[in-house]
Design an enzyme around this catalytic site. Structure first.
Site, PDB file in Angstrom:
ATOM      1  N   ARG A 188      24.502  21.470 144.159  1.00  0.00           N
ATOM      2  CA  ARG A 188      25.708  20.917 143.806  1.00  0.00           C
ATOM      3  C   ARG A 188      26.846  22.058 143.408  1.00  0.00           C
ATOM      4  O   ARG A 188      28.085  21.870 144.023  1.00  0.00           O
ATOM      5  CB  ARG A 188      25.932  19.799 142.537  1.00  0.00           C
ATOM      6  CG  ARG A 188      25.151  18.664 143.052  1.00  0.00           C
ATOM      7  CD  ARG A 188      25.188  17.703 141.946  1.00  0.00           C
ATOM      8  NE  ARG A 188      26.411  16.989 141.771  1.00  0.00           N
ATOM      9  CZ  ARG A 188      26.900  16.566 140.596  1.00  0.00           C
ATOM     10  NH1 ARG A 188      26.167  16.010 139.700  1.00  0.00           N
ATOM     11  NH2 ARG A 188      28.077  15.751 140.702  1.00  0.00           N
ATOM     12  N   CYS A 246      29.574  20.257 133.674  1.00  0.00           N
ATOM     13  CA  CYS A 246      28.702  19.752 134.489  1.00  0.00           C
ATOM     14  C   CYS A 246      29.208  18.711 135.495  1.00  0.00           C
ATOM     15  O   CYS A 246      30.644  18.926 135.889  1.00  0.00           O
ATOM     16  CB  CYS A 246      27.539  19.065 133.719  1.00  0.00           C
ATOM     17  SG  CYS A 246      27.980  17.834 132.624  1.00  0.00           S
TER      18      CYS A 246
END
Length: 291
Positions: A188, A246
């Site tokens: 990611r 995050c």
């Protein structure tokens, strides 16, 4: 510092005075236990809780109780208001001066959100059960089934107990004012996949530091020495400020906890990538480049 962040199953059982899987001394002063079983895409946390939980533990709904309603401007899991969090914490049985232990079934990556929020809103003695419910069972302790109705507490939420970042603060750290760690999975960060947010990639200048690498194969936190080595390798220095983000500010709390266990205070960017990636004015980087 580690003992202020983590507790192992053996020490917790002794603290609770658990014998044969029963909580035999429920008097005031024993820790309040919070079950925070959640993961991205997981919808059966409450069912798992009712099927088996630590003695006297109360279930915490991360989506409903550990976050305000999400939005593109604020991110998927904004911080709850002080009033909303206070109401929830009182419902869990948290009192002024309570000791609290939080746990989950995913190495603490969701329970750390409750740890962080309780600390942020002013509770001092909050710890994560190292290894979670799996470590508890592996240590030979039994579970209880069904629900638990706690005696309401009197906790007063006072925000400001933990440092936070907004998007500008995060950008400043990434641009050289400190170190900004990206706690998401490496793919990611690199922009190879993006399952939930509108853009793939990372905040320019951020360092890839997947939360899962805070844990050993047993699902417990690495030793203090191993954590210090890990973070030093990521550019964390004793005198340099550190921030963490995050996807939506949940698993980043685990990184903050790991850093705290290693003796380093870090700030959390609650909006995280779910906020940053919705803002067309914010630059996005891809690839594995590190400063």
């Amino acid at each position: 510092m580690r003992e202020r962040v983590l507790v192992d199953a053996t020490r917790l059982a002794a603290d609770l005075q658990v014998t044969g899987g029963r909580h035999v001394d429920p008097e005031a002063g024993t820790p309040v236990l919070l079950d925070v079983r959640w993961a991205l895409g997981m919808t059966d946390g409450a069912e798992r809780y009712r099927a088996g939980h630590l003695p006297a533990a109360v279930y915490v709904d991360l989506e409903a109780e550990l976050a305000a309603p999400g939005s593109p401007a604020a991110g998927r899991h904004p911080l709850p208001s002080a009033a909303a969090f206070q109401e929830a914490a009182r419902r869990w049985g948290v009192r002024q001066g309570s000791r609290v232990v939080v746990y989950d079934g995913v190495g603490g990556t969701s329970a750390a959100r409750a740890w962080w929020l309780l600390r942020y809103f002013g509770l001092d003695d909050v710890r994560i059960l190292d290894g979670g419910i799996d470590a508890w069972v592996a240590a030979g302790h039994a579970l209880e089934v069904g629900g638990v109705a706690a005696t309401p507490g009197d906790f007063v939420a006072r925000p400001g107990g933990m440092p936070v970042l907004d998007a500008d603060d995060a950008a400043d750290l990434a641009n050289g004012a400190g170190v900004l760690l990206d706690a998401r999975a490496g793919e990611r960060y690199r922009g190879e996949v993006e399952p939930v947010d509108p853009q793939a990639g990372h905040i320019p200048g951020a360092v890839s530091a997947p939360t899962t690498e805070n844990l050993g194969e047993d699902g417990e936190f690495l030793s203090t020495a191993e954590l210090r080595t890990r973070f030093a390798g990521l550019g964390v220095r004793a005198t340099e400020p550190v921030g963490v983000y995050c996807g939506s500010g949940v698993t980043a709390a685990h990184q903050v906890a790991a850093l705290a266990a290693a003796g380093k205070q870090a700030a959390l960017y609650p909006g995280s990538w779910s906020q940053w990636s919705h803002d067309p004015a914010r630059e996005v980087a891809t690839g594995s480049a590190r400063r």
